[in-house]
Motif scaffolding. Structure first.
Motif, short mmCIF file in Angstrom:
data_model
loop_
_atom_site.label_atom_id
_atom_site.label_comp_id
_atom_site.label_asym_id
_atom_site.label_seq_id
_atom_site.Cartn_x
_atom_site.Cartn_y
_atom_site.Cartn_z
N ARG A 145 0.86 -0.97 -0.34
CA ARG A 145 0.20 0.08 -0.15
C ARG A 145 0.65 1.38 0.01
NH1 ARG A 145 -4.31 -1.94 4.73
NH2 ARG A 145 -6.06 -2.80 3.01
N ARG B 39 2.37 1.25 -4.05
CA ARG B 39 1.43 2.43 -4.50
C ARG B 39 1.13 3.57 -4.39
NH1 ARG B 39 -4.37 0.24 -3.17
NH2 ARG B 39 -4.07 2.05 -2.31
N GLU C 238 3.80 5.89 -5.80
CA GLU C 238 3.71 5.39 -7.72
C GLU C 238 2.47 6.50 -7.83
OE1 GLU C 238 3.46 1.63 -8.17
OE2 GLU C 238 5.23 1.09 -8.22
#
Length: 69
Positions: free
Chosen positions: A58, A61, A64
Motif C-alpha cells: 500500500r 502504491r 507511485e
C-alpha cells in the motif's frame, strides 16, 4: 472378605485399568491441544507477516500514485 472386595469399584468399571485408559486418553488430548496451539501461533505469525507485506504494498502504491499525479 479381602481389602479389595471392601473397596468400591471405579465407576468406569475395570478398576485401575479404566483409570489408566482415561489418563492415556487425556494425555492424547493434551498432546493434540499443544499441537493445535502451536499451529495457531504459527498461523498468527503468518498473518502478521502478510499484514506487514500488504502495508508495504500500500505504501509503495501510494508513492507511485503521488509520483504520477
Amino acid at each position: 472378605m479381602s481389602a479389595a472386595e471392601g473397596r468400591p469399584r471405579c465407576r468406569w468399571g475395570g478398576g485401575g485399568e479404566a483409570v489408566l485408559r482415561a489418563r492415556a486418553e487425556a494425555a492424547g488430548y493434551r498432546r493434540l491441544l499443544r499441537a493445535r496451539a502451536a499451529e495457531v501461533e504459527a498461523l498468527r505469525g503468518a498473518v502478521g507477516a502478510l499484514h506487514r507485506q500488504l502495508e508495504g504494498l500500500r505504501d509503495r502504491r501510494s508513492g507511485e500514485l503521488a509520483k504520477y499525479q
